[in-house]
Scaffold this active site. Structure first.
Site, PDB file in Angstrom:
ATOM      1  N   SER A 112       0.852  -1.193   0.000  1.00  0.00           N
ATOM      2  CA  SER A 112       0.000   0.000   0.000  1.00  0.00           C
ATOM      3  C   SER A 112       0.881   1.233   0.000  1.00  0.00           C
ATOM      4  CB  SER A 112      -0.893   0.019   1.237  1.00  0.00           C
ATOM      5  OG  SER A 112      -0.164   0.424   2.384  1.00  0.00           O
ATOM      6  N   ASP A 113       0.315   2.369  -0.355  1.00  0.00           N
ATOM      7  CA  ASP A 113       1.017   3.613  -0.093  1.00  0.00           C
ATOM      8  C   ASP A 113       0.827   3.945   1.385  1.00  0.00           C
ATOM      9  OD1 ASP A 113       2.500   5.936  -0.435  1.00  0.00           O
ATOM     10  OD2 ASP A 113       1.532   6.433  -2.322  1.00  0.00           O
ATOM     11  N   TRP A 114       1.499   4.989   1.845  1.00  0.00           N
ATOM     12  CA  TRP A 114       1.544   5.308   3.269  1.00  0.00           C
ATOM     13  C   TRP A 114       0.124   5.460   3.863  1.00  0.00           C
ATOM     14  CZ3 TRP A 114       6.118   6.635   6.144  1.00  0.00           C
ATOM     15  CH2 TRP A 114       5.866   7.021   7.460  1.00  0.00           C
ATOM     16  N   GLY A 115      -0.271   4.462   4.644  1.00  0.00           N
ATOM     17  CA  GLY A 115      -1.550   4.534   5.333  1.00  0.00           C
ATOM     18  C   GLY A 115      -2.766   4.434   4.444  1.00  0.00           C
TER      19      GLY A 115
END
Length: 741
Positions: free
Chosen positions: A279-282
């Site tokens: 995933s991307d950050w969060g």
């Protein structure tokens, strides 16, 4: 000899398959030993406690969780000392599964190269691959296994700050660059000590956010997705990309992190991707804010079901997956598949054989002090510069010039030349490592040339107190160089701008200096296309320098004085006004196309603005001129299994050696769906000495004529095509027609 070659190839293939089977066997054996908590731990990624290229998340239990085998990967851990320390924690876990260390090595590690959009302006695939190769060599020597690059999002809206991180607006050019960057990062094969895993991002369509606003929604047709936005991802996969990263945006109402169509149907299904998706950050947790998931538990369910393998910093998997499995809402097979994908990469990297093999201080010291890296940075920086205007041969500047005034807020900057997404190493003194523009000019001019300096103004704000000094300084000089633009941190993630003009009072400074009557050269430092109409219309020479990295000052000086003949071409269209955005060269025609710039009445046009851009895609000048003649086609009628050989004569008709980016465009005149007015379908970068000519050849085949038809089938339809060869999308030199029967 042929038999030996065939036998050798068969043996290489056999051992490659055998090795993969051995890795798979090891993965399966390890998986059987793992508890559900340990499996989920492999899907969990945390950041370090020190800033590198992103935010810091404080978690007092981080080290204890690593020891317990509840963390599979870390990012923002810089240097061999710290990667070794964290890896030692992982070696205290029950199964001693090593950590993966990831980092945003976007355009260099210690040696910083031009921002990716600037590299794309080089149209030089070998140079772009070289930049990624050097970055991988330095990063891998510093304990990094994995870079979160390349970004291959198509960017048609310069308001979006992250255009600086990609290759621009064109699918064909973007696909070629995506392939080159993956090859550069990953080298010969994963597991080599000078290789890092590439991570292709952001999957998918992140560059099409509404209004050019970061993290925003995307709504587009399936044809647009397949034809325009996905091909660079497929090219990166074909280059062997180890990992993918999903994007922050929702696509047609489904957040990318929870989008099964993207991840299961296309990436892991149709494309048979065998790596893993992070995933991307969060972004998994952000599905709650999207209004798509009720809470983190629901977000975890959506993401793992859709095909997101690793959770970066949202803790959705860490605290919810085990319960979801227990409740029967998530099959253990989904967990196992994600874990196996990650473990397979750790085995391929050789981390199970030696978890510290990338944390060698002596190797790091050697790699980070290699003088060849700076030479590569200079080469790529020079190639990335675009000459936008050069009236009256203002450039190059004569080396016998007596006095030069160097004016502007960028002249004596050091760190800014690194641009956004540069890795900040704690032990690097940037005023000694980065060549400022002032230093570059000082390195270039002789003792008989006097350099004068005035700042003039800041990048932002309305203070003009420095104008008088700047004007007085300019009046003392034979030539004036003005260095202006946007701050390096005004483009990048979360740096969307509604106004693309030069910030502050910088264009007023340009007007004041231009009024002195001195020859003026403007350097524009930026991470995106900017709007500077007065400057473009009135200043004789304009050089778009982007942000060029460690060797910025030397590269700019070489171009200004003619020691390097600029060859860059724009990878994005530059608008006249924000009201034209999004603007791109390969748009569809309409039922009422404007016949010319003055056509306004009941046609597709603005009543208060020209339709054309300020600077078109593919545009860039040189200190020499090139002639295009003698176009020949091997045939004007072909069948789908045949090809056309295209040739023409390219001549350097100027007085100095130079490089030309020859661009081949096609137009499908009629189709089952409307086709673009023209599309880039090939290009070559050709170097010629003054007076030299060369025959340039292209091949047109079915693939270059194909598109997604009204049934979303990839095909080439019979019909008439126009072939165009030129020096930009708006400057076509040669034309012809042919028919696909």
């Amino acid at each position: 000899m042929k038999k030996i070659t065939t036998f050798t190839l068969l043996m290489v293939s056999f051992f490659a398959v055998a090795q993969q089977e051995t890795i798979d066997q090891k993965v399966n054996a390890l998986l059987k030993k793992m508890t559900i908590e340990e499996k989920i731990g492999q899907l969990n990624q945390y950041t370090g406690d020190n800033s590198a290229t992103g935010p810091i998340t404080i978690n007092p239990n981080k080290q204890a969780e690593i020891k317990a085998g509840l963390v599979g990967s870390m990012l923002n851990i810089i240097g061999t000392k710290y990667t070794r320390q964290y890896q030692e924690l992982a070696m205290q876990s029950r199964l001693k599964i090593p950590l993966l260390f990831g980092q945003d090595v976007i355009h260099g590690y210690k040696t910083t190269f031009p921002i990716p959009l600037a590299e794309a302006a080089s149209w030089d695939l070998a140079a772009i691959e070289l930049a990624a190769r050097v970055a991988a060599t330095e990063a891998s020597a510093s304990g990094i296994h994995w870079t979160f690059a390349p970004m291959v999002d198509i960017g048609r809206d310069p308001r979006w700050g992250r255009v600086m991180e990609g290759a621009g607006e064109d699918t064909y050019l973007g696909s070629k660059i995506a392939y080159a960057r993956v090859k550069g990062f990953q080298g010969n094969k994963l597991g080599d000590l000078n290789s890092v895993m590439a991570c292709v991002k952001h999957f998918a369509a992140y560059g099409a956010g509404v209004g050019g606003r970061d993290y925003n929604s995307v709504d587009m047709s399936e044809r647009m997705l397949l034809e325009t936005y996905l091909p660079p991802f497929k090219a990166a996969l074909d280059a062997g990309a180890a990992t993918f990263m999903n994007s922050f945006n929702d696509l047609n109402g489904i957040p990318a992190s929870g989008n099964a169509h993207l991840q299961r149907d296309i990436l892991k299904g149709k494309w048979n991707f065998q790596g893993f998706v992070v995933s991307d950050w969060g972004s998994i947790g952000e599905m709650v804010a999207h209004g798509y998931s009720k809470d983190l538990k629901a977000a975890a369910l959506s993401a793992i079901t859709a095909g997101s393998d690793m959770d970066m910093e949202s803790n959705a998997y860490r605290y919810n997956l085990a319960e979801l499995v227990k409740e029967g809402k998530v099959s253990i097979d989904l967990i196992d598949d994600a874990v196996k994908r990650i473990l397979r990469k750790k085995f391929e990297l050789g981390l199970f054989d030696d978890p510290y093999r990338y944390s060698d201080e002596k190797r790091a010291e050697k790699a980070l002090s290699n003088p060849e890296n700076r030479k590569a940075a200079l080469e790529v920086a020079q190639k990335s510069i675009v000459l936008l205007k050069n009236d009256n041969q203002t450039l190059p500047i004569s080396k016998s010039v007596k006095t030069i005034a160097f004016i502007g807020p960028m002249v004596k900057e050091y760190k800014a030349n690194m641009g956004f997404w540069a890795v900040e190493l704690p032990d690097v003194a940037y005023d000694k490592w980065v060549v400022s523009q002032w230093d570059g000019l000082q390195n270039k001019v002789g003792k008989n040339t006097k350099l004068l300096y005035a700042k003039g103004c800041e990048v932002t704000g309305d203070n003009k107190d420095g104008f008088a000094e700047a004007v007085a300084t300019a009046k003392q000089a034979d030539v004036v160089i003005l260095s202006i633009g946007e701050r390096h941190d005004m483009s990048g993630e979360a740096k969307s701008r509604s106004n693309l003009g030069l910030p502050g009072v910088q264009e007023d400074l340009v007007k004041a200096i231009q009024a002195t009557g001195k020859p003026v050269v403007v350097l524009v430092n930026a991470g995106r296309p900017l709007i500077f109409n007065w400057t473009a219309d009135n200043v004789p020479a304009i050089v778009y320098t982007w942000w060029l990295g460690t060797e910025a000052g030397n590269a700019i000086a070489n171009v200004l004085f003619g020691d390097y003949n600029p060859s860059g071409k724009l990878p994005m269209t530059f608008p006249r006004e924000v009201g034209q955005v999004p603007i791109y060269y390969n748009h569809f025609s309409t039922g009422r196309p404007a016949k010319d710039e003055d056509s306004k009445n009941y046609v597709s046009a603005y009543i208060d603005l020209k339709n054309s851009p300020k600077f078109p895609f593919g545009y860039g000048l040189s200190y020499t001129q090139f002639g295009y003649t003698d176009l020949k086609l091997s045939s004007t009628k072909i069948k789908s299994n045949e090809t056309i050989k295209v040739s023409f004569q390219l001549s350097n008709i100027g007085k100095v050696a130079g490089e030309e980016v020859v661009q081949l465009y096609l137009k499908d005149k009629f189709g089952s769906v409307v086709r673009p007015v023209l599309e880039l379908r090939d290009f070559q970068k050709v170097k010629l000495n003054a007076g030299e000519s060369k025959t340039i050849e292209f091949t047109i085949d079915k693939e270059k004529l194909s598109f997604y038809n009204d049934k979303l089938e990839w095909t080439a339809e019979p019909g008439d095509f126009e072939l165009m060869i030129g020096t930009s999308s708006a400057d076509i030199k040669l034309r012809s027609n042919f028919e696909l029967q």
